[in-house]
Design an enzyme around this catalytic site. Sequence first.
Site, PDB file in Angstrom:
ATOM      1  N   LYS A 122       0.616  -1.237  -0.138  1.00  0.00           N
ATOM      2  CA  LYS A 122      -0.009  -0.001  -0.073  1.00  0.00           C
ATOM      3  C   LYS A 122       1.196   1.642  -0.233  1.00  0.00           C
ATOM      4  O   LYS A 122       2.049   1.654   0.887  1.00  0.00           O
ATOM      5  CB  LYS A 122      -0.711  -0.613   1.500  1.00  0.00           C
ATOM      6  CG  LYS A 122      -1.493   1.251   1.546  1.00  0.00           C
ATOM      7  CD  LYS A 122      -2.420   1.120   3.155  1.00  0.00           C
ATOM      8  CE  LYS A 122      -3.218   2.953   2.751  1.00  0.00           C
ATOM      9  NZ  LYS A 122      -3.481   3.072   4.286  1.00  0.00           N
ATOM     10  N   GLY A 177      -8.002   9.132  10.402  1.00  0.00           N
ATOM     11  CA  GLY A 177      -8.197   9.148  11.359  1.00  0.00           C
ATOM     12  C   GLY A 177      -9.287  10.055  12.205  1.00  0.00           C
ATOM     13  O   GLY A 177      -9.651  10.300  12.744  1.00  0.00           O
ATOM     14  N   ALA A 224     -10.347   4.860   4.457  1.00  0.00           N
ATOM     15  CA  ALA A 224      -9.476   6.133   5.592  1.00  0.00           C
ATOM     16  C   ALA A 224     -10.564   7.126   5.656  1.00  0.00           C
ATOM     17  O   ALA A 224     -11.165   7.422   4.324  1.00  0.00           O
ATOM     18  CB  ALA A 224      -8.358   6.967   4.784  1.00  0.00           C
ATOM     19  N   GLY A 225     -11.321   8.393   7.081  1.00  0.00           N
ATOM     20  CA  GLY A 225     -11.871   9.365   7.101  1.00  0.00           C
ATOM     21  C   GLY A 225     -13.403   7.964   7.811  1.00  0.00           C
ATOM     22  O   GLY A 225     -14.114   8.923   7.927  1.00  0.00           O
ATOM     23  N   ASN A 229      -8.982   0.773   9.874  1.00  0.00           N
ATOM     24  CA  ASN A 229      -8.147   0.557  11.355  1.00  0.00           C
ATOM     25  C   ASN A 229      -8.657   1.294  12.250  1.00  0.00           C
ATOM     26  O   ASN A 229      -9.530   0.307  13.270  1.00  0.00           O
ATOM     27  CB  ASN A 229      -7.028   0.753  11.050  1.00  0.00           C
ATOM     28  CG  ASN A 229      -5.545   0.349  12.195  1.00  0.00           C
ATOM     29  OD1 ASN A 229      -4.934   0.353  12.413  1.00  0.00           O
ATOM     30  ND2 ASN A 229      -6.024  -0.138  13.338  1.00  0.00           N
ATOM     31  N   THR A 230      -8.637   2.691  12.376  1.00  0.00           N
ATOM     32  CA  THR A 230      -8.572   3.569  14.117  1.00  0.00           C
ATOM     33  C   THR A 230     -10.284   2.785  14.435  1.00  0.00           C
ATOM     34  O   THR A 230     -10.585   2.790  15.364  1.00  0.00           O
ATOM     35  CB  THR A 230      -8.209   4.530  13.339  1.00  0.00           C
ATOM     36  OG1 THR A 230      -7.332   5.487  13.007  1.00  0.00           O
ATOM     37  CG2 THR A 230      -9.055   5.673  14.832  1.00  0.00           C
TER      38      THR A 230
END
Length: 259
Positions: free
Chosen positions: A100, A161, A187-188, A209-210
């Site tokens: 990635k 995040g 993301a986001g 992830n987050t």
Amino acid sequence: MKSSKLVIAGKELSSRFFLGTGRYPNPFVQNEAIRVSEAEVLTFAIRRVNLDAPSEDAILQHLDQDSFTYLPNTSGASNAEEAIRIARLAKASGISNWIKVEISADEKTLLPDPIETLKATETLANEGFVVLPYTSDDPILCRKLEEAGAAAVMPGGAPIGTGLGVLNPYNIGLIAEDSNVPIIVDAGLGSAKDIVEVMELGVDGVLMNTPVAKAKDPVKMAHAMKLAIEAGRASYEAGRIPKKKYATASSGYASLISR
């Protein structure tokens, strides 16, 4: 409409859930979240791994390496040269030839550098890597990355995040519609609602992830996100009704009155 199967670089995946391995409270919670998510592709920052002994590394030693496809990322790279060097080190260590590409242009927003990302993608694809670049939600840039040899393209829904959700659904929909390679939103995103929304736009999968690792209950959230991906994909494949400005009676009420 795209195929119901997710295939990247010839590898058929049963799950459309790509999961990160960082920020969990402990390895047990991490492994339980991975288990209930049924994710087959796991991502982690190469800079956090001991490349001299990757199988003994704190991140990887708790995982059954034969059960997953690893997608190491170049987080921390500030230009194409750094990202290429990191990717080569990961491949040489035997971790994976999937990579990635993640090159941040700004420390405050962590938004990807489009020019450096394109450079790194082209070079690594030519070297035989399976390249999945993280990029902004620019349809033209995503097309350029595909032309440069990306095996899949990973536009962000919002900055990393933030949990803001899909800030520009129109662009994400265009990217999914025009692409000839899988589109994985990365993301986001923050909740199951965000996941359903983005999957209904026709993307092929989601990486996160987050939202899982930092949830109050990461294991329950991983399960919720898995279900949201499945529901959103099923809704997309089923085909929603068109939006209308005015009401339409489902019972045929208007026709009964006219009799």
